[in-house]
Design an enzyme around this catalytic site. Structure first.
Site, mmCIF file in Angstrom:
data_model
loop_
_atom_site.group_PDB
_atom_site.id
_atom_site.type_symbol
_atom_site.label_atom_id
_atom_site.label_comp_id
_atom_site.label_asym_id
_atom_site.label_seq_id
_atom_site.Cartn_x
_atom_site.Cartn_y
_atom_site.Cartn_z
ATOM 1 N N ARG A 1 0.829 -1.204 0.000
ATOM 2 C CA ARG A 1 0.000 0.000 0.000
ATOM 3 C C ARG A 1 0.870 1.264 0.000
ATOM 4 O O ARG A 1 0.496 2.283 -0.587
ATOM 5 C CB ARG A 1 -0.969 0.003 1.182
ATOM 6 C CG ARG A 1 -1.968 1.137 1.161
ATOM 7 C CD ARG A 1 -3.156 0.897 2.077
ATOM 8 N NE ARG A 1 -4.190 0.086 1.439
ATOM 9 C CZ ARG A 1 -5.234 0.579 0.756
ATOM 10 N NH1 ARG A 1 -5.391 1.880 0.630
ATOM 11 N NH2 ARG A 1 -6.106 -0.211 0.194
ATOM 12 N N GLU B 1 -9.704 5.797 7.180
ATOM 13 C CA GLU B 1 -8.279 6.102 7.124
ATOM 14 C C GLU B 1 -7.911 7.425 6.453
ATOM 15 O O GLU B 1 -6.988 8.104 6.904
ATOM 16 C CB GLU B 1 -7.540 4.964 6.397
ATOM 17 C CG GLU B 1 -7.649 3.631 7.096
ATOM 18 C CD GLU B 1 -7.157 2.508 6.207
ATOM 19 O OE1 GLU B 1 -6.039 2.017 6.437
ATOM 20 O OE2 GLU B 1 -7.891 2.129 5.284
#
Lengths: 482, 774
Positions: B325, B728
């Protein structure tokens, strides 16, 4: 070795028997009462999830409710007090206290684990009759960590709660509770006779304390307990025999005398604040950054001094103010200048059997400049990386006399003698060279709070800040002033 | 399936449907202390309490492990070492050989060696102190740099390449090399890790765990016990905060409780103390980024050769996906035509780092913004000038390094709105004037644009299930695979169900998340909780609703499509029934009122080997403008103002989303400005409690804090009621705070030297960047 403790829990009479002196209020609530709203988040009095309101009887038929950390408060110490936990806030019809209602209304909870503690801090804010000033709200919340919300809705809830005014319902309940506590006390709560086994003594007269300490010089004095409670709760230490100072009212007195303020060794920070604000405002501002409100409601200036931590925040101010300490034992009293009190790392001039009775802080002379600063990673509730206090006497825009003391720079809080010398005769011109004199006074350590080079650089920076502040009041010298 | 909100017949909407700002489902319980967390559960008969014995070396051979005194200590019922684990001593979430208890060798300070169950927690703790453990020290790698030098990695390196990087470098006008670092972060959920294991018949067990991933706890407990998945049920009602820390790590704590419960045949509760929690369990990966950039006179980046190294700790855990990521976010909002990213997950003798809100995204973006800042400093331009020529958009400039097209770019709109509403230009001028007249305190201001990909990188994980029962009184029992950690997932999914049935939300009861109700779930992570579970619940609700519609149509004598669910009633022709009455009718007609729903995110694919594909269903965007002040004498600093506009699509619940933004932002601010993990030279973490590890308090939030949701911006993709994920992304908006501090430093020492600033920007880091500390 156990004790019997009589207290009120949410208005209900409680007689807890066979309580070990090391049992914390949090343990008592969760394990023995199964009152599970109060949470443990850290067991060191730092996160506030365990906050309850400790009510001591006041002169008005109610209580002086203060937020405290139940995780580091020993159950034996609440004898004769009223504890309010989150379960005790709702009224007889189960309607929430405004602290709770406003938290819901403003979306002040997410995971909810810190929330009971925050409700209790707001409750104490309301009971103390505090207002909606943002700084006061931050102080109220300084000991309550929330990892979810980012605090904005909690601050809004606090403001809204204050705007709604005092809870009349709770005033009425306080009176009922007080009757219940008085009845319990009449049966013997708070009576020394209830302390049934040696190892936890609760003297009520200083002469008893003198004798006790003479006989048991190894016993530890328990004042606010915000350090000792951490040792017990977080590190599972056995503190050995304890002498509680909780009933020694003579130690809690703060007097504004002829020559100065006399602070009883057992006076809490919060109790001392109004007097400090009057006479030593810079010291008061430092005190407001010591621990959290929960900690300051219990912790004492005397305890902070006797702890003799190199990063104790009272010491630099008291050193700069030329304070003296009164040491007392069965043999009498002696006065020691504070800078002779700190001998080595966590070692003091106290002899076996001797204790700190009071701190004498002389008033400053007219025109003296007193400044105190604290550097830490976080503004509220953090331990100093470096702290400093200065008293300057000016004459013709030059410094005629100077006292400078620092914390976090050596094994003890200490005066910066070389710096003091260099300051005398200096002008207020910002001078890095002058500030660098600090390097002649101190060889600080590196640790997780800061490296040695940072401590020296920032300590010098505080000297520069001092000079800039005294020279010119119009230039911002702190980010917190913005 | 009709997923569009049913407009009500009489203009009234059911209370608590989607889009409505209603309070967290447990808010009343939170403030009363009546919300039950694992440690608040009744102490069942015979419940034992556990404690963990930890290593006090970073890397050492265990030469003596003498637990004889522990075993005979008062109250001790069971003592367990690696050899006593019934099944495999392995808690790896993805790979294998990640021990629950160290055997022979310890690989980090704080690693679990033995676990103890006793009648009380105090007894277990006292017994633990009696263990005699001797070690022979082994060389320890403690930092990213040391691990890189030793080529010590937990997984093989990752590479992501697009275009002709070396060729592009040959063509560009300017080149630079730079480096950036950001520290790790402890989750500091207020509720520490906790689990309770209750043995049942034979190999069966119920495990109550504070976990974001009940299915993984189930699998790992089964691995430790040697039991089939069907024998173990894992349950979680709520967590006192998770933030990623209870994704993979929770299985260690639950595993310990389960092993002790199996060995003692008694229920066991393990609640980590704060110190043990912070010593033993993983944190956010700290990161080192190195880059070589080729760019033109305008600052447009033509070539980028990037290294991202994260500190994995002693085992892989989730470091692979975290690194992936990070690689997939090193572009942030910028088009990098020719780019090579080498990713390293460094093996060190420190605690294994793990998931934490953003999951590598923040680390990737730290590098992205450092690249922009380096180019700007080199060319004497502002960050915004360099960004302007690098944003995605324009002909041929819309594809990410991993090959996904950016088709829903809301960035230009959000940027413009923030620049206007936050009066950026005017405030820049005001700050310059302030700085000119303020010798000690200096101000800085910076924007940060965010683009974040939504979906688990691994396509398989993007699936979810739900189970709904409608009872004959019209009340609805909702169970879904996602977990509640404070983010309001239970509420949002309940809103979806209330919207679907057109009933007031008070009739929807969300139950604890259980592996025996919804199996084979993914972690509640990647911000995907409401996207996935909301859709699964909607599917279940719509299934039941279709059956109810048939019954109603027959009852009303109308066609099925003439039946309308609206505001608690069901209408057809001139007739109507309450939802409860219709439920009762269904029962009388012997129609099932229970259904499972399932959802998988469409259209996504990703090849982890080549780092190519379209892993994200969509992107989410946000912009933050932050203003900061620094004290040039002490390094103290403060965030004065933050203006945020975040793209949440059509919000399922605006107040919940605002809460997520504010909370995530302050958490990100803590990461970048004050939270410091500090290890000594022997690898001992010295900041493992709130007394030493400082997270933000109320005073630390921006003095002026303005948060808005992007208006009228439904998701272009058919997500749950066109909403977007929120958990997030706003965490990373706090990068604006760091950049604003850097801007303030630059006002003193210039932009190039200000690049020295490292995160966390503690007072010491600020003085260092100012050159006042060597």
């Amino acid at each position: 070795m156990t004790v019997t403790v009589r207290f009120l829990l949410n208005g209900k009479q409680r007689i807890a028997r066979a309580v070990e002196p090391t049992r914390t209020v949090l343990q008592h609530l969760r394990v023995h009462e199964r009152a599970l709203g109060t949470k443990e988040g850290c067991a060191e009095g730092d996160c506030g999830a365990c906050t309850v309101a400790l009510g001591r009887p006041n002169g008005e038929g109610g209580f002086d409710f203060r937020a405290v950390n139940s995780c580091i408060l020993l159950t034996a110490e609440i004898d004769g007090c009223a504890i309010t936990s989150v379960e005790g806030l709702a009224d007889a019809e189960d309607r929430p206290h405004p602290a709770q209602a406003k938290l819901v209304e403003h979306h002040g909870s997410q995971c909810g684990y810190c929330t009971p503690g925050i409700a209790m801090s707001l409750f104490a804010h309301e009971r103390e009759g505090r207002g909606g000033a943002l700084d006061d709200i931050h102080q109220t919340l300084s000991g309550n960590l929330c990892r979810c919300t980012g605090y904005r809705p909690i601050i809004d809830a606090a403001k809204d709660m204050v705007a709604c005014g005092r809870s009349v319902d709770f005033d009425a309940r306080e009176r009922q509770w007080r009757e219940a506590l008085d009845a319990l006390i009449a049966e013997g709560a708070g009576d020394k006779a209830q302390i049934d086994i040696a190892g936890y003594e609760v003297p009520t007269e200083l002469k008893d304390l003198d004798r006790l300490l003479a006989k048991h010089p190894e016993a530890r004095l328990l004042a606010g307990g915000t350090d000792l409670g951490v040792a017990v709760a977080k590190r599972a230490e056995n503190p050995g025999p304890l002498i509680s100072l909780s009933r020694l009212n003579a130690l809690k007195v703060i007097e504004e005398g002829e020559a100065g303020v006399v602070i009883g060794a057992g006076a809490t920070y919060e109790k001392a604040l109004p007097v400090l604000d009057r006479h030593f405002p810079a010291f008061a501002d430092i005190v407001r950054r010591i621990g959290s409100r929960q900690v300051r409601n219990l912790a004492t200036i005397g305890g902070n001094i006797c702890n003799a931590s190199p990063i104790g925040d009272s010491a630099p101010c008291l050193l700069a103010l030329n304070a003296e300490v009164v040491l007392r034992s069965v043999e009498g009293r002696r006065m020691v200048p504070l800078d002779k009190f700190f001998i080595a790392y966590r070692k003091t001039a106290l002899k076996p059997g001797e204790y700190l009775e009071a701190i004498h802080v002389p008033y400053m002379r007219e025109g003296d400049v007193f400044r105190a600063y604290k550097l830490s990673k976080r503004y509220d509730q953090d331990i100093s990386t470096v702290s400093a206090a200065f008293v300057l006497r000016m004459s013709d825009s030059k410094i005629a006399a100077a006292r400078a003391a620092f914390g976090g720079m050596a094994a003890t809080p200490a005066r910066a003698v070389a710096l003091e010398k260099a300051l005398v005769g200096a002008t207020l011109e910002r001078s890095a060279e002058l500030a660098a004199q600090l390097g002649r006074d101190f060889k600080p350590l590196s640790d997780f709070r800061g490296s040695a080079t940072y401590r020296l650089a920032a300590g010098s920076g505080l000297v520069e800040r001092l000079l800039a502040e005294v020279a010119n009041k119009d230039v911002p010298t702190e980010v917190w002033a913005l | 399936m009709n997923v569009i909100s049913t407009s009500s017949k009489d203009g009234l909407r059911a209370k608590g449907g989607v889009g409505q700002s209603i309070a967290h489902e447990s808010a009343n319980r939170h403030v009363r202390g009546s919300a039950i967390y694992v440690d608040d559960m009744p102490e069942t008969e015979g419940l034992l309490h556990a404690w963990v014995i930890l290593s006090d070396r970073a890397h050492a051979k265990i030469t003596t492990l003498d637990l004889s005194a522990v075993k005979v200590a008062p109250g001790v019922v069971c003592v367990c070492t690696a050899d006593d684990i019934p099944g495999a001593n392995d808690v790896a979430p993805i790979l294998s050989n990640e021990p629950l208890l160290a055997k022979n060798v310890v690989e980090y300070w704080g690693q679990a060696i033995s676990i103890i169950a006793a009648e009380t927690e105090a007894q277990a703790r006292a017994a633990a102190s009696l263990a005699v453990i001797e070690y022979e020290n082994l060389p320890a790698l403690l930092t990213i740099d040391a691990a890189l030098e030793a080529k010590s990695l937990v997984i093989k390196p990752m590479v992501m390449v697009r275009g002709d990087v070396d060729g592009a470098f040959a063509r560009v006008g300017h080149m630079l090399e730079g480096e950036v670092r950001a520290g790790g972060q402890d989750h500091f959920y207020l509720e520490t890790h906790v689990a309770q294991a209750e043995p049942a018949e034979e190999d069966e067990m119920r495990v109550i765990s504070s976990t974001q991933h009940p299915s993984e706890v189930q699998h790992i407990v089964c691995r430790l016990l040697g039991a089939p998945y069907a024998a173990i049920t894992v349950e979680v009602r709520r967590m006192g905060g998770g933030f990623g820390g209870k994704e993979s790590q929770a299985s260690q704590i639950a595993g310990m409780a389960a092993v002790l419960a199996r060995l003692s045949r008694r229920p066991v509760r393990l609640r980590l103390s704060r110190d043990v929690d912070m010593m033993m369990t993983g944190k956010r990966h700290d990161v080192l980024g190195r880059f070589k950039l080729g760019f033109d006179d305008t600052g447009r980046i033509e070539a980028a050769d990037i290294v991202i190294a994260i500190r994995a700790g002693n085992v892989p855990d989730l470091s692979g996906p975290v690194l992936q990521r990070a690689l997939c976010h090193v572009d942030n909002a910028y088009y990098l035509p020719n780019v090579r990213v080498n990713g390293y997950a460094c093996k060190t003798h420190t605690v294994s780092n793990t998931a934490f809100r953003g999951f590598g995204g923040p680390q990737g973006m730290v590098v992205a913004e450092a690249m922009i800042a380096h180019v700007a400093a080199k060319l004497g331009k502002t960050l915004d000038e360099v960004r302007a020529v690098n944003y995605y958009g324009g002909e041929g400039r819309d594809t990410t390094p991993y090959g996904q097209r950016v088709t829903d770019n809301n960035m230009p709109r959000i940027l413009k709105e923030v620049e206007e509403s936050a009066s950026i230009a005017a405030r820049r001028e005001a700050n310059a004037a302030f700085n000119a007249s303020s010798p000690i305190v200096k101000k800085g201001l910076a924007l940060f644009p965010l683009k974040f990909g939504i979906s688990f990188n691994m396509p398989t994980l993007n699936q979810a299930g739900a189970l709904i029962h409608v009872y004959t009184d019209g009340s609805v029992h909702l169970n879904q695979g996602g977990t509640e950690m404070g983010q309001g997932l239970y509420l949002k999914v309940a809103q979806v169900v209330a919207e679907s049935f057109q009933i007031d939300i008070e009739h929807v009861r969300v139950s604890s998340t259980r592996t025996d109700k919804v199996p084979n779930t993914s972690a509640t992570a990647a911000s995907a909780g409401s996207d996935l579970n909301g859709m699964a619940a909607l599917a279940a609700a719509e299934t039941i609703k279709a059956r109810m519609r048939d019954v109603a149509a027959a009852k009303f004598g109308v066609a099925v499509d003439e039946v309308i669910f609206a505001n608690g009633r069901i209408y057809g022709g001139q007739k109507s029934l309450s939802f409860a009455e219709l439920a009762k009718c269904c029962w009388l007609e012997r129609v099932s009122l229970s259904a499972a729903g399932f959802y998988k995110t469409p259209d996504i694919h990703f090849d982890a080997e080549t780092c190519t594909g379209e892993p994200f269903y969509y992107f989410t965007y946000g912009v933050c403008a932050a203003e900061a002040a620094i004290d040039t004498l002490t390094g103290e600093n403060r965030i004065l103002r933050a203006d945020i506009i975040e793209d949440v699509g059509a919000s399922l619940n605006p107040v919940i989303d605002i809460g997520q933004i504010e909370g995530a932002f302050i958490q990100g601010m803590g990461w970048l400005t004050m939270e410091e993990l500090w290890w000594d030279k022997d690898g001992r973490l010295k900041t493992h409690a709130p007394s030493t590890y400082k997270i933000p308090t109320s005073r630390d939030i921006p003095v002026d804090f303005r948060v808005k949701l992007l208006g009228d911006a439904p998701n272009a993709k058919p997500t749950i009621f066109r909403s977007k994920a929120i958990g997030e992304p706003p965490f990373m908006l706090a990068l604006a705070c760091f950049l604003a501090l850097q801007d303030a430093v630059a006002s003193v020492v210039g932009a190039e030297k200000a690049l020295r600033l490292e995160a966390p920007a503690t007072p010491e880091a600020i003085l260092r960047a100012l050159g006042r500390v060597e």
